[in-house]
Scaffold this motif. Structure first.
Motif, PDB file in Angstrom:
ATOM      1  N   ILE A   1       0.846  -1.205   0.000  1.00  8.69           N
ATOM      2  CA  ILE A   1       0.000   0.000   0.000  1.00  8.69           C
ATOM      3  C   ILE A   1       0.875   1.247   0.000  1.00  8.69           C
ATOM      4  N   GLU A   2       1.919   1.252   0.800  1.00  3.07           N
ATOM      5  CA  GLU A   2       2.820   2.413   0.848  1.00  3.07           C
ATOM      6  C   GLU A   2       3.452   2.681  -0.514  1.00  3.07           C
ATOM      7  N   GLU A   3       3.932   1.637  -1.167  1.00  2.00           N
ATOM      8  CA  GLU A   3       4.559   1.789  -2.479  1.00  2.00           C
ATOM      9  C   GLU A   3       3.530   2.200  -3.527  1.00  2.00           C
ATOM     10  N   LEU A   4       2.344   1.665  -3.425  1.00  4.46           N
ATOM     11  CA  LEU A   4       1.270   2.016  -4.350  1.00  4.46           C
ATOM     12  C   LEU A   4       0.929   3.498  -4.245  1.00  4.46           C
ATOM     13  N   GLU A   5       0.794   4.008  -3.031  1.00  2.56           N
ATOM     14  CA  GLU A   5       0.524   5.438  -2.832  1.00  2.56           C
ATOM     15  C   GLU A   5       1.644   6.287  -3.412  1.00  2.56           C
ATOM     16  N   PHE A   6       2.879   5.887  -3.181  1.00  9.01           N
ATOM     17  CA  PHE A   6       4.037   6.615  -3.688  1.00  9.01           C
ATOM     18  C   PHE A   6       4.053   6.616  -5.224  1.00  9.01           C
ATOM     19  N   CYS A   7       3.810   5.459  -5.812  1.00 10.84           N
ATOM     20  CA  CYS A   7       3.868   5.342  -7.276  1.00 10.84           C
ATOM     21  C   CYS A   7       2.726   6.091  -7.960  1.00 10.84           C
ATOM     22  N   ILE A   8       1.546   6.063  -7.381  1.00  6.43           N
ATOM     23  CA  ILE A   8       0.427   6.811  -7.954  1.00  6.43           C
ATOM     24  C   ILE A   8       0.739   8.303  -7.921  1.00  6.43           C
ATOM     25  N   ALA A   9       1.303   8.783  -6.821  1.00  8.53           N
ATOM     26  CA  ALA A   9       1.694  10.199  -6.731  1.00  8.53           C
ATOM     27  C   ALA A   9       2.748  10.529  -7.786  1.00  8.53           C
ATOM     28  N   ALA A  10       3.706   9.631  -7.993  1.00  7.60           N
ATOM     29  CA  ALA A  10       4.755   9.862  -8.996  1.00  7.60           C
ATOM     30  C   ALA A  10       4.172   9.897 -10.407  1.00  7.60           C
ATOM     31  N   ILE A  11       3.247   9.005 -10.692  1.00  4.54           N
ATOM     32  CA  ILE A  11       2.605   8.987 -12.015  1.00  4.54           C
ATOM     33  C   ILE A  11       1.817  10.272 -12.227  1.00  4.54           C
ATOM     34  N   ASN A  12       1.051  10.685 -11.228  1.00 10.98           N
ATOM     35  CA  ASN A  12       0.276  11.926 -11.354  1.00 10.98           C
ATOM     36  C   ASN A  12       1.194  13.128 -11.526  1.00 10.98           C
ATOM     37  N   GLU A  13       2.333  13.104 -10.881  1.00  8.64           N
ATOM     38  CA  GLU A  13       3.310  14.185 -11.056  1.00  8.64           C
ATOM     39  C   GLU A  13       3.846  14.194 -12.493  1.00  8.64           C
ATOM     40  N   ARG A  14       4.020  13.018 -13.053  1.00 10.33           N
ATOM     41  CA  ARG A  14       4.477  12.913 -14.448  1.00 10.33           C
ATOM     42  C   ARG A  14       3.442  13.538 -15.388  1.00 10.33           C
ATOM     43  N   TYR A  15       2.171  13.248 -15.132  1.00  9.48           N
ATOM     44  CA  TYR A  15       1.110  13.872 -15.942  1.00  9.48           C
ATOM     45  C   TYR A  15       1.162  15.392 -15.805  1.00  9.48           C
ATOM     46  N   ASP A  16       1.344  15.863 -14.576  1.00  5.84           N
ATOM     47  CA  ASP A  16       1.431  17.304 -14.322  1.00  5.84           C
ATOM     48  C   ASP A  16       2.606  17.924 -15.083  1.00  5.84           C
ATOM     49  N   ASP A  17       3.732  17.217 -15.116  1.00  3.62           N
ATOM     50  CA  ASP A  17       4.909  17.708 -15.850  1.00  3.62           C
ATOM     51  C   ASP A  17       4.606  17.914 -17.332  1.00  3.62           C
ATOM     52  N   TYR A  18       3.666  17.112 -17.859  1.00  2.00           N
ATOM     53  CA  TYR A  18       3.267  17.232 -19.266  1.00  2.00           C
ATOM     54  C   TYR A  18       2.109  18.207 -19.452  1.00  2.00           C
ATOM     55  N   GLY A  19       1.748  18.909 -18.377  1.00  2.00           N
ATOM     56  CA  GLY A  19       0.670  19.885 -18.459  1.00  2.00           C
ATOM     57  C   GLY A  19      -0.712  19.271 -18.444  1.00  2.00           C
ATOM     58  N   GLU A  20      -0.818  18.043 -17.985  1.00  2.76           N
ATOM     59  CA  GLU A  20      -2.106  17.348 -17.933  1.00  2.76           C
ATOM     60  C   GLU A  20      -2.568  17.213 -16.490  1.00  2.76           C
ATOM     61  N   LYS A  21      -3.869  16.990 -16.334  1.00  2.00           N
ATOM     62  CA  LYS A  21      -4.426  16.753 -15.008  1.00  2.00           C
ATOM     63  C   LYS A  21      -4.035  15.350 -14.550  1.00  2.00           C
ATOM     64  N   PRO A  22      -3.991  15.137 -13.219  1.00  2.00           N
ATOM     65  CA  PRO A  22      -3.713  13.790 -12.715  1.00  2.00           C
ATOM     66  C   PRO A  22      -4.662  12.765 -13.319  1.00  2.00           C
ATOM     67  N   ALA A  23      -4.161  11.552 -13.517  1.00  2.00           N
ATOM     68  CA  ALA A  23      -4.950  10.522 -14.180  1.00  2.00           C
ATOM     69  C   ALA A  23      -5.376   9.402 -13.248  1.00  2.00           C
ATOM     70  N   LEU A  24      -4.804   9.342 -12.040  1.00  2.00           N
ATOM     71  CA  LEU A  24      -5.090   8.242 -11.145  1.00  2.00           C
ATOM     72  C   LEU A  24      -5.597   8.717  -9.786  1.00  2.00           C
ATOM     73  N   LYS A  25      -6.518   7.947  -9.245  1.00  2.00           N
ATOM     74  CA  LYS A  25      -7.027   8.211  -7.897  1.00  2.00           C
ATOM     75  C   LYS A  25      -7.049   6.876  -7.172  1.00  2.00           C
ATOM     76  N   LEU A  26      -6.556   6.844  -5.948  1.00  2.00           N
ATOM     77  CA  LEU A  26      -6.559   5.628  -5.146  1.00  2.00           C
ATOM     78  C   LEU A  26      -7.688   5.695  -4.129  1.00  2.00           C
ATOM     79  N   THR A  27      -8.497   4.641  -4.092  1.00  2.00           N
ATOM     80  CA  THR A  27      -9.575   4.533  -3.125  1.00  2.00           C
ATOM     81  C   THR A  27      -9.386   3.238  -2.340  1.00  2.00           C
ATOM     82  N   LEU A  28      -9.253   3.374  -1.025  1.00  2.00           N
ATOM     83  CA  LEU A  28      -9.104   2.213  -0.155  1.00  2.00           C
ATOM     84  C   LEU A  28     -10.455   1.887   0.443  1.00  2.00           C
TER      85      LEU A  28
END
Length: 108
Positions: free
Chosen positions: A80-107
Protein backbone atom coordinates in the motif's frame (compact mmCIF):
# COMPACT_ATOMS: atom_id res chain seq x y z
CA UNK A 1 -15.14 7.44 -13.96
CA UNK A 2 -13.45 4.21 -15.09
CA UNK A 3 -12.35 1.94 -12.29
CA UNK A 4 -9.85 -0.87 -11.73
CA UNK A 5 -10.40 -3.05 -8.68
CA UNK A 6 -7.69 -4.94 -6.84
CA UNK A 7 -8.74 -7.49 -4.21
CA UNK A 8 -6.69 -6.90 -1.05
CA UNK A 9 -7.72 -10.29 0.35
CA UNK A 10 -5.75 -12.18 -2.29
CA UNK A 11 -2.73 -9.87 -2.42
CA UNK A 12 -0.27 -11.31 0.08
CA UNK A 13 3.05 -10.43 -1.54
CA UNK A 14 4.54 -8.69 -4.57
CA UNK A 15 3.94 -11.63 -6.88
CA UNK A 16 0.22 -11.73 -6.11
CA UNK A 17 0.04 -7.92 -6.40
CA UNK A 18 1.48 -8.03 -9.91
CA UNK A 19 -0.77 -10.93 -10.92
CA UNK A 20 -3.83 -9.02 -9.69
CA UNK A 21 -2.63 -5.78 -11.35
CA UNK A 22 -1.97 -7.44 -14.70
CA UNK A 23 -5.52 -8.76 -14.74
CA UNK A 24 -7.23 -5.62 -13.40
CA UNK A 25 -5.42 -3.19 -15.71
CA UNK A 26 -5.07 -5.45 -18.73
CA UNK A 27 -1.29 -5.15 -18.87
CA UNK A 28 0.43 -6.77 -21.87
CA UNK A 29 1.92 -10.28 -21.76
CA UNK A 30 5.44 -8.84 -21.51
CA UNK A 31 4.60 -6.84 -18.34
CA UNK A 32 7.76 -6.87 -16.22
CA UNK A 33 6.02 -7.60 -12.88
CA UNK A 34 7.87 -4.89 -10.95
CA UNK A 35 6.93 -1.37 -9.90
CA UNK A 36 8.96 0.29 -12.66
CA UNK A 37 6.94 -1.67 -15.22
CA UNK A 38 3.71 -0.89 -13.31
CA UNK A 39 4.51 2.83 -13.50
CA UNK A 40 5.38 2.59 -17.20
CA UNK A 41 2.10 0.83 -18.00
CA UNK A 42 0.02 3.52 -16.25
CA UNK A 43 1.96 6.62 -17.30
CA UNK A 44 0.36 7.11 -20.72
CA UNK A 45 -3.31 6.29 -20.18
CA UNK A 46 -4.37 9.17 -22.41
CA UNK A 47 -2.26 7.89 -25.31
CA UNK A 48 -2.80 4.84 -27.45
CA UNK A 49 0.23 2.91 -26.22
CA UNK A 50 -1.56 -0.41 -25.60
CA UNK A 51 0.00 -0.88 -22.16
CA UNK A 52 -3.38 -1.07 -20.40
CA UNK A 53 -6.97 -1.85 -21.30
CA UNK A 54 -7.84 1.68 -20.16
CA UNK A 55 -7.69 4.73 -22.43
CA UNK A 56 -8.62 7.93 -20.66
CA UNK A 57 -10.09 11.04 -22.20
CA UNK A 58 -8.44 14.43 -21.62
CA UNK A 59 -9.67 15.10 -18.07
CA UNK A 60 -10.78 11.61 -17.13
CA UNK A 61 -9.41 9.85 -14.05
CA UNK A 62 -8.91 6.13 -13.45
CA UNK A 63 -10.06 5.16 -9.97
CA UNK A 64 -7.91 2.38 -8.50
CA UNK A 65 -9.98 0.70 -5.82
CA UNK A 66 -8.34 -1.58 -3.29
CA UNK A 67 -11.09 -3.80 -1.92
CA UNK A 68 -10.45 -5.21 1.56
CA UNK A 69 -7.64 -2.70 2.01
CA UNK A 70 -7.35 -3.35 5.76
CA UNK A 71 -6.58 -6.99 5.04
CA UNK A 72 -3.91 -5.92 2.57
CA UNK A 73 -2.52 -3.42 5.08
CA UNK A 74 -2.15 -6.25 7.64
CA UNK A 75 -0.71 -8.77 5.16
CA UNK A 76 1.64 -6.51 3.19
CA UNK A 77 1.69 -2.88 4.37
CA UNK A 78 4.67 -2.10 2.14
CA UNK A 79 2.52 -2.70 -0.94
CA UNK A 80 0.00 0.00 0.00
CA UNK A 81 2.82 2.41 0.85
CA UNK A 82 4.56 1.79 -2.48
CA UNK A 83 1.27 2.02 -4.35
CA UNK A 84 0.52 5.44 -2.83
CA UNK A 85 4.04 6.62 -3.69
CA UNK A 86 3.87 5.34 -7.28
CA UNK A 87 0.43 6.81 -7.95
CA UNK A 88 1.69 10.20 -6.73
CA UNK A 89 4.76 9.86 -9.00
CA UNK A 90 2.60 8.99 -12.01
CA UNK A 91 0.28 11.93 -11.35
CA UNK A 92 3.31 14.18 -11.06
CA UNK A 93 4.48 12.91 -14.45
CA UNK A 94 1.11 13.87 -15.94
CA UNK A 95 1.43 17.30 -14.32
CA UNK A 96 4.91 17.71 -15.85
CA UNK A 97 3.27 17.23 -19.27
CA UNK A 98 0.67 19.88 -18.46
CA UNK A 99 -2.11 17.35 -17.93
CA UNK A 100 -4.43 16.75 -15.01
CA UNK A 101 -3.71 13.79 -12.71
CA UNK A 102 -4.95 10.52 -14.18
CA UNK A 103 -5.09 8.24 -11.15
CA UNK A 104 -7.03 8.21 -7.90
CA UNK A 105 -6.56 5.63 -5.15
CA UNK A 106 -9.58 4.53 -3.12
CA UNK A 107 -9.10 2.21 -0.15
CA UNK A 108 -12.24 0.26 0.74
Amino acid sequence: MPSARLNGEIITDWDSFHTESAQAFGFPEFYGRNMNAWIDCLSYLRDEDGMSKFRLQENEVLNIEILHSETLRRQAPEIIEELEFCIAAINERYDDYGEKPALKLTLR
